[in-house]
Design a protein around this motif. Sequence first.
Motif, PDB file in Angstrom:
ATOM      1  N   GLN A 205      16.200 -35.281 -16.362  1.00  0.00           N
ATOM      2  CA  GLN A 205      16.252 -33.834 -16.118  1.00  0.00           C
ATOM      3  C   GLN A 205      17.162 -33.504 -14.937  1.00  0.00           C
ATOM      4  O   GLN A 205      17.491 -34.373 -14.120  1.00  0.00           O
ATOM      5  N   LEU A 206      17.564 -32.257 -14.889  1.00  0.00           N
ATOM      6  CA  LEU A 206      18.228 -31.678 -13.731  1.00  0.00           C
ATOM      7  C   LEU A 206      17.303 -30.599 -13.180  1.00  0.00           C
ATOM      8  O   LEU A 206      16.889 -29.699 -13.917  1.00  0.00           O
ATOM      9  N   GLY A 207      16.967 -30.714 -11.896  1.00  0.00           N
ATOM     10  CA  GLY A 207      16.079 -29.730 -11.288  1.00  0.00           C
ATOM     11  C   GLY A 207      16.621 -29.262  -9.956  1.00  0.00           C
ATOM     12  O   GLY A 207      17.723 -29.620  -9.541  1.00  0.00           O
ATOM     13  N   THR A 208      15.822 -28.463  -9.253  1.00  0.00           N
ATOM     14  CA  THR A 208      16.292 -27.870  -8.017  1.00  0.00           C
ATOM     15  C   THR A 208      16.429 -28.901  -6.898  1.00  0.00           C
ATOM     16  O   THR A 208      15.563 -29.748  -6.699  1.00  0.00           O
ATOM     17  N   LEU A 209      17.537 -28.818  -6.196  1.00  0.00           N
ATOM     18  CA  LEU A 209      17.747 -29.679  -5.034  1.00  0.00           C
ATOM     19  C   LEU A 209      16.857 -29.240  -3.881  1.00  0.00           C
ATOM     20  O   LEU A 209      16.379 -30.066  -3.095  1.00  0.00           O
ATOM     21  N   ASN A 210      16.642 -27.947  -3.784  1.00  0.00           N
ATOM     22  CA  ASN A 210      15.843 -27.375  -2.702  1.00  0.00           C
ATOM     23  C   ASN A 210      14.605 -26.708  -3.302  1.00  0.00           C
ATOM     24  O   ASN A 210      14.706 -25.650  -3.910  1.00  0.00           O
ATOM     25  N   GLY A 211      13.469 -27.348  -3.151  1.00  0.00           N
ATOM     26  CA  GLY A 211      12.254 -26.875  -3.792  1.00  0.00           C
ATOM     27  C   GLY A 211      11.967 -25.396  -3.538  1.00  0.00           C
ATOM     28  O   GLY A 211      12.135 -24.899  -2.425  1.00  0.00           O
ATOM     29  N   THR A 212      11.556 -24.698  -4.565  1.00  0.00           N
ATOM     30  CA  THR A 212      11.258 -23.267  -4.436  1.00  0.00           C
ATOM     31  C   THR A 212      10.164 -22.882  -5.414  1.00  0.00           C
ATOM     32  O   THR A 212      10.004 -23.500  -6.466  1.00  0.00           O
ATOM     33  N   ASP A 213       9.411 -21.839  -5.055  1.00  0.00           N
ATOM     34  CA  ASP A 213       8.428 -21.276  -5.973  1.00  0.00           C
ATOM     35  C   ASP A 213       8.613 -19.767  -6.048  1.00  0.00           C
ATOM     36  O   ASP A 213       7.688 -19.029  -6.365  1.00  0.00           O
TER      37      ASP A 213
ATOM     38  N   TYR B  95      20.152 -21.921  -3.556  1.00  0.00           N
ATOM     39  CA  TYR B  95      18.998 -21.750  -4.438  1.00  0.00           C
ATOM     40  C   TYR B  95      19.263 -22.408  -5.790  1.00  0.00           C
ATOM     41  O   TYR B  95      18.354 -22.954  -6.424  1.00  0.00           O
ATOM     42  N   TYR B  96      20.525 -22.380  -6.233  1.00  0.00           N
ATOM     43  CA  TYR B  96      20.875 -22.855  -7.567  1.00  0.00           C
ATOM     44  C   TYR B  96      21.359 -24.311  -7.587  1.00  0.00           C
ATOM     45  O   TYR B  96      21.731 -24.815  -8.639  1.00  0.00           O
ATOM     46  N   PHE B  97      21.354 -24.984  -6.433  1.00  0.00           N
ATOM     47  CA  PHE B  97      21.860 -26.355  -6.385  1.00  0.00           C
ATOM     48  C   PHE B  97      20.994 -27.278  -7.240  1.00  0.00           C
ATOM     49  O   PHE B  97      19.770 -27.091  -7.348  1.00  0.00           O
ATOM     50  N   VAL B  98      21.633 -28.293  -7.811  1.00  0.00           N
ATOM     51  CA  VAL B  98      21.035 -29.144  -8.844  1.00  0.00           C
ATOM     52  C   VAL B  98      20.965 -30.598  -8.369  1.00  0.00           C
ATOM     53  O   VAL B  98      21.856 -31.078  -7.660  1.00  0.00           O
ATOM     54  N   LYS B  99      19.900 -31.290  -8.761  1.00  0.00           N
ATOM     55  CA  LYS B  99      19.834 -32.736  -8.546  1.00  0.00           C
ATOM     56  C   LYS B  99      19.395 -33.437  -9.827  1.00  0.00           C
ATOM     57  O   LYS B  99      18.736 -32.851 -10.690  1.00  0.00           O
ATOM     58  N   TRP B 100      19.791 -34.693  -9.958  1.00  0.00           N
ATOM     59  CA  TRP B 100      19.449 -35.549 -11.103  1.00  0.00           C
ATOM     60  C   TRP B 100      18.045 -36.092 -10.914  1.00  0.00           C
ATOM     61  O   TRP B 100      17.692 -36.576  -9.848  1.00  0.00           O
ATOM     62  N   ILE B 101      17.210 -36.020 -11.959  1.00  0.00           N
ATOM     63  CA  ILE B 101      15.817 -36.463 -11.892  1.00  0.00           C
ATOM     64  C   ILE B 101      15.583 -37.501 -12.988  1.00  0.00           C
ATOM     65  O   ILE B 101      15.705 -37.205 -14.177  1.00  0.00           O
ATOM     66  N   GLU B 102      15.250 -38.717 -12.589  1.00  0.00           N
ATOM     67  CA  GLU B 102      15.074 -39.806 -13.548  1.00  0.00           C
ATOM     68  C   GLU B 102      13.799 -39.666 -14.381  1.00  0.00           C
ATOM     69  O   GLU B 102      13.773 -40.026 -15.556  1.00  0.00           O
ATOM     70  N   SER B 103      12.722 -39.158 -13.768  1.00  0.00           N
ATOM     71  CA  SER B 103      11.434 -39.093 -14.473  1.00  0.00           C
ATOM     72  C   SER B 103      11.094 -37.641 -14.811  1.00  0.00           C
ATOM     73  O   SER B 103      10.744 -36.856 -13.918  1.00  0.00           O
ATOM     74  N   PRO B 104      11.182 -37.254 -16.082  1.00  0.00           N
ATOM     75  CA  PRO B 104      10.923 -35.858 -16.483  1.00  0.00           C
ATOM     76  C   PRO B 104       9.463 -35.454 -16.263  1.00  0.00           C
ATOM     77  O   PRO B 104       8.538 -36.257 -16.417  1.00  0.00           O
ATOM     78  N   THR B 105       9.285 -34.190 -15.903  1.00  0.00           N
ATOM     79  CA  THR B 105       7.957 -33.592 -15.806  1.00  0.00           C
ATOM     80  C   THR B 105       8.038 -32.184 -16.385  1.00  0.00           C
ATOM     81  O   THR B 105       9.118 -31.654 -16.630  1.00  0.00           O
ATOM     82  N   GLN B 106       6.897 -31.561 -16.573  1.00  0.00           N
ATOM     83  CA  GLN B 106       6.901 -30.204 -17.136  1.00  0.00           C
ATOM     84  C   GLN B 106       7.160 -29.160 -16.054  1.00  0.00           C
ATOM     85  O   GLN B 106       7.906 -28.200 -16.293  1.00  0.00           O
ATOM     86  N   TRP B 107       6.596 -29.360 -14.853  1.00  0.00           N
ATOM     87  CA  TRP B 107       6.603 -28.276 -13.873  1.00  0.00           C
ATOM     88  C   TRP B 107       7.400 -28.551 -12.601  1.00  0.00           C
ATOM     89  O   TRP B 107       7.821 -27.607 -11.936  1.00  0.00           O
TER      90      TRP B 107
END
Length: 381
Positions: free
Chosen positions: A316-324, A335-347
């Motif tokens: 997955q690609l998710g947020t580089l800077n965590g936000t809620d 806010y829109y920066f992206v990071k590579w995530i090896e282990s997918p999750t739903q949330w």
Amino acid sequence: MKKLTTILYVFMTLLVFVVSCKSDDMNYKDATVTAVNTLYEPIDNRTIKILSSNTASVYFEWERVRVEDSGAALYEVVFDKKGNNFEEPLYRMVSDNNGNSNGATITHRILNRIASMAGVAPGETGELIWTVVASRGINTAVSAVVRNVSITTLDGFVDIPEELFLTGEGSEAGNMLTGAMPFKSVAPGEYEIFAQLTTGSTYQFVDRNQGTPRAFYSDGNLKLIESNTDESSMTAKTGVFRIQVDFNTATVAMTEIKTLGLWFSPDNKVLWNLNYEGKGIWSGSGIVNFKQEGWGRDERYKFQLTVNDGQDRTVQLGTLNGTDSKPTSQSPPSYYFVKWIESPTQWDDKWKFVDAVDGKSPTIKVILQGDKEYTHSVTVN
């Protein structure tokens, strides 16, 4: 009058003598110099395992020589392949103190480079010979004493490029060096790029996009090698790849990006896929309907990819800077920066759409380019 003439004669004679002496002293003569007869360090047949530290070094030392005019000699350490005779040495290096010292501090970085010049492959051991040349003016004396030294090179490179670019007919950058695509530096000595490669044509990695750059390629085992002529890489299939180049371990990793889709967390699925536009950019449009929950409408999203690095898997690609929080007009680009995530999750590592996206068909772009932060954009149509 006669006395004055005598005084003038004596004065002129002395003047001529002084000038003559000074003239003789100022005539530079190249004094002969003896050859070095004893090499102290390193001992013969020493094995040196190259370290990646910038400060690692080996001290070479020898006896001082005699010079005809009692002046000081200058020294060079010279290296050559075993079996050669130093007529055209591989490498020359003046001793410490601008050549005046009878010792030379030679870094592992330089020794690794010399071994590479001798044809020693990364991670392998090869033998070199070394000796010392003493000089005074144009007169030189090569020591008849020769020592052997074994160099075990790094698996990776000591001289790591500060930048890296993708070029070649087999890449979407094409053959024009000025149009080479930049890699992103992700860690010291490590680079990556997202780009399309075409089978049947070759590509290279270069350390600059102008002039005469150093070039690198990967062999069939994905080992990173510096190109001495025009050696290049060739992909086995046409596709979009995440190319990871590690100069520390002299390796190249290839991951094919088969799909990149909008992952909608409330539905726990990909809503629709984005198309690859080129130069590290994916773009797509489709309907997004927020999910109604008891507490309101859920708008959380990220991106999911199907990749292949020997087998198909999901990342997955998710947020580089965590936000809620939802973005606003004052939200920073980060806010829109992206990071590579090896282990997918739903949330985890999700963003939130603005309310205006609900029920619309936004255009979403994912931008993974080496000369900027990985990011994405959402445009409400």
